[in-house]
Design a protein around this motif. Sequence first.
Motif, mmCIF file in Angstrom:
data_model
loop_
_atom_site.group_PDB
_atom_site.id
_atom_site.type_symbol
_atom_site.label_atom_id
_atom_site.label_comp_id
_atom_site.label_asym_id
_atom_site.label_seq_id
_atom_site.Cartn_x
_atom_site.Cartn_y
_atom_site.Cartn_z
ATOM 1 N N PRO A 106 0.815 -1.234 0.000
ATOM 2 C CA PRO A 106 0.000 0.000 0.000
ATOM 3 C C PRO A 106 0.841 1.273 0.000
ATOM 4 O O PRO A 106 0.440 2.282 -0.588
ATOM 5 C CB PRO A 106 -0.821 -0.123 1.288
ATOM 6 N N GLN A 107 2.038 1.246 0.673
ATOM 7 C CA GLN A 107 2.845 2.477 0.729
ATOM 8 C C GLN A 107 3.428 2.866 -0.629
ATOM 9 O O GLN A 107 3.948 3.955 -0.792
ATOM 10 C CB GLN A 107 3.960 2.386 1.786
ATOM 11 N N ARG A 108 3.322 1.945 -1.585
ATOM 12 C CA ARG A 108 3.779 2.244 -2.947
ATOM 13 C C ARG A 108 2.575 2.359 -3.887
ATOM 14 O O ARG A 108 2.710 2.144 -5.089
ATOM 15 C CB ARG A 108 4.728 1.131 -3.444
ATOM 16 N N GLY A 109 1.441 2.646 -3.334
ATOM 17 C CA GLY A 109 0.238 2.798 -4.157
ATOM 18 C C GLY A 109 -0.181 1.479 -4.793
ATOM 19 O O GLY A 109 -0.699 1.470 -5.910
ATOM 20 N N GLY A 110 0.061 0.376 -4.101
ATOM 21 C CA GLY A 110 -0.323 -0.933 -4.616
ATOM 22 C C GLY A 110 0.612 -1.455 -5.699
ATOM 23 O O GLY A 110 0.240 -2.347 -6.457
ATOM 24 N N ARG A 111 1.809 -0.894 -5.734
ATOM 25 C CA ARG A 111 2.771 -1.331 -6.759
ATOM 26 C C ARG A 111 3.787 -2.305 -6.155
ATOM 27 O O ARG A 111 4.281 -2.075 -5.037
ATOM 28 C CB ARG A 111 3.481 -0.126 -7.365
ATOM 29 N N ALA A 112 4.105 -3.332 -6.913
ATOM 30 C CA ALA A 112 5.031 -4.358 -6.418
ATOM 31 C C ALA A 112 6.470 -3.857 -6.500
ATOM 32 O O ALA A 112 6.788 -2.971 -7.287
ATOM 33 C CB ALA A 112 4.879 -5.626 -7.244
ATOM 34 N N LYS A 113 7.324 -4.469 -5.667
ATOM 35 C CA LYS A 113 8.763 -4.190 -5.761
ATOM 36 C C LYS A 113 9.378 -5.190 -6.734
ATOM 37 O O LYS A 113 8.929 -6.341 -6.796
ATOM 38 C CB LYS A 113 9.423 -4.359 -4.393
ATOM 39 N N ARG A 114 10.393 -4.741 -7.445
ATOM 40 C CA ARG A 114 11.113 -5.666 -8.335
ATOM 41 C C ARG A 114 12.442 -5.998 -7.650
ATOM 42 O O ARG A 114 13.331 -5.157 -7.570
ATOM 43 C CB ARG A 114 11.352 -4.989 -9.694
ATOM 44 N N TYR A 115 12.517 -7.224 -7.139
ATOM 45 C CA TYR A 115 13.709 -7.643 -6.387
ATOM 46 C C TYR A 115 14.760 -8.224 -7.333
ATOM 47 O O TYR A 115 14.438 -8.945 -8.273
ATOM 48 C CB TYR A 115 13.331 -8.698 -5.348
ATOM 49 N N PHE A 116 16.008 -7.914 -7.022
ATOM 50 C CA PHE A 116 17.116 -8.378 -7.863
ATOM 51 C C PHE A 116 18.014 -9.336 -7.075
ATOM 52 O O PHE A 116 18.173 -9.193 -5.856
ATOM 53 C CB PHE A 116 17.953 -7.191 -8.342
ATOM 54 N N LYS A 117 18.592 -10.265 -7.837
ATOM 55 C CA LYS A 117 19.516 -11.230 -7.233
ATOM 56 C C LYS A 117 20.650 -11.452 -8.235
ATOM 57 O O LYS A 117 20.385 -11.564 -9.447
ATOM 58 C CB LYS A 117 18.755 -12.545 -6.994
ATOM 59 N N VAL A 118 21.869 -11.503 -7.755
ATOM 60 C CA VAL A 118 23.002 -11.748 -8.649
ATOM 61 C C VAL A 118 23.049 -13.242 -8.960
ATOM 62 O O VAL A 118 22.989 -14.070 -8.037
ATOM 63 C CB VAL A 118 24.332 -11.273 -8.019
ATOM 64 N N THR A 119 23.154 -13.579 -10.224
ATOM 65 C CA THR A 119 23.209 -14.996 -10.612
ATOM 66 C C THR A 119 24.639 -15.527 -10.437
ATOM 67 O O THR A 119 25.576 -14.745 -10.206
ATOM 68 C CB THR A 119 22.801 -15.165 -12.080
ATOM 69 N N ALA A 120 24.795 -16.830 -10.590
ATOM 70 C CA ALA A 120 26.137 -17.430 -10.493
ATOM 71 C C ALA A 120 27.050 -16.840 -11.579
ATOM 72 O O ALA A 120 28.233 -16.568 -11.342
ATOM 73 C CB ALA A 120 26.025 -18.942 -10.652
ATOM 74 N N LYS A 121 26.476 -16.618 -12.740
ATOM 75 C CA LYS A 121 27.242 -16.020 -13.837
ATOM 76 C C LYS A 121 27.684 -14.590 -13.469
ATOM 77 O O LYS A 121 28.792 -14.166 -13.781
ATOM 78 C CB LYS A 121 26.356 -15.981 -15.090
ATOM 79 N N GLY A 122 26.788 -13.882 -12.771
ATOM 80 C CA GLY A 122 27.112 -12.521 -12.336
ATOM 81 C C GLY A 122 28.223 -12.509 -11.310
ATOM 82 O O GLY A 122 29.126 -11.665 -11.368
ATOM 83 N N VAL A 123 28.168 -13.457 -10.368
ATOM 84 C CA VAL A 123 29.211 -13.543 -9.334
ATOM 85 C C VAL A 123 30.560 -13.843 -10.001
ATOM 86 O O VAL A 123 31.579 -13.227 -9.669
ATOM 87 C CB VAL A 123 28.862 -14.642 -8.294
ATOM 88 N N ALA A 124 30.537 -14.766 -10.975
ATOM 89 C CA ALA A 124 31.786 -15.139 -11.661
ATOM 90 C C ALA A 124 32.343 -13.945 -12.436
ATOM 91 O O ALA A 124 33.548 -13.669 -12.392
ATOM 92 C CB ALA A 124 31.517 -16.315 -12.602
ATOM 93 N N ALA A 125 31.473 -13.215 -13.120
ATOM 94 C CA ALA A 125 31.917 -12.052 -13.898
ATOM 95 C C ALA A 125 32.491 -10.979 -12.981
ATOM 96 O O ALA A 125 33.511 -10.351 -13.289
ATOM 97 C CB ALA A 125 30.751 -11.489 -14.705
ATOM 98 N N LEU A 126 31.835 -10.797 -11.837
ATOM 99 C CA LEU A 126 32.294 -9.796 -10.874
ATOM 100 C C LEU A 126 33.654 -10.194 -10.300
ATOM 101 O O LEU A 126 34.557 -9.366 -10.177
ATOM 102 C CB LEU A 126 31.250 -9.660 -9.758
ATOM 103 N N ALA A 127 33.786 -11.485 -9.967
ATOM 104 C CA ALA A 127 35.053 -11.975 -9.411
ATOM 105 C C ALA A 127 36.189 -11.770 -10.417
ATOM 106 O O ALA A 127 37.280 -11.323 -10.054
ATOM 107 C CB ALA A 127 34.922 -13.453 -9.047
#
Lengths: 112, 218
Positions: A70-91
């Motif tokens: 409700p505090q976002r006017g009934g709008r959902a949050k878009r949650y992000f997660k780093v994938t295994a590929k992302g962790v490898a690229a970052l490393a």
Amino acid sequence: MAGTVSALGEFEQVVLLAILRLGDEAYGVTVREVIADRTQRRPTAGHLYTTLDRLEEKGLVASKFGDPTPQRGGRAKRYFKVTAKGVAALARAQQSYQRLMDGLKLPGVAHA
Amino acid sequence: MRNARLAEWVLSLVTTPERASATVGDLLEDPLHAGALRFWAAVLFAAFSLLWRDMAANPKPMAKLAVYGVFLQLLLSFVTSAAVVLVYIVGAFVGSAIDPGPQWKWGPGMPLGLLTLGAIAGWAFGLVAQFQVGRVLAKRSPDRELAPCIATTLLAIAIPLLIVVLSGGRATFPTGQLIHEALYGPSIVLSVLSQVAALFVLLAGAARVRRQQLSMSR
């Protein structure tokens, strides 16, 4: 390998690190706040969302929508997660920086 | 005023409705965008950034669509010119039937009313033509409906600029008219501004297709 590392830009690394730091609470607002707190730079909404979309297209992050709140006017949050590929690229990117920094003394910067 | 529904509508032109909704939710929640000005600046900048990324991430198809868009614009400019001439001819025919005289002869001495009518017709036909080009481009670029409009406008600005630069600004047509004068008219700045204004009409045409696609997918 070099191609993958060069494809990961500096701000992309910042965003990936912020998402990793936030764990399950990574969505637009918190990601921007962590970046602002830790780097003293305030990314614009446009810059942040285009980077997040690009990272998702590259398969380095995945997103899912939460429940509408409700505090976002009934709008959902878009949650992000780093994938295994992302962790490898970052490393790989961080290792590249580290190799470049090894034995290098930056003038006027204290070293551990 | 922070109109969340309108902001969502704007963003849904360049991203999925779910992402547009989540982005607007973030902007509403974030205290940094509490003021209306900051909120709208963030919405418009986010929309433009996403639009630009759509274009930059797909250079080859966008380049092809831009060439096609400029070709369509040229083609429709001829059609528009022909339609304006027709308006003048019909107007002069009707005018001379009501009030016969030499004033209806083709030229700058024509009655002001007819000249105004021709100018309005030219302007209106031009708007309709740009709108249709926007629609055609959008239909050829599913999920990235608005991006080819930006590419087309950039190409439409770049082509004459390139011709002028490569010709050193002195090249002429066989008739003796300077090429840069023919392409830009009296002012390069005005010419570029008119292209930017035309971009909004192109985008309006593409936005209509985008909205139709979204309503069909629901």
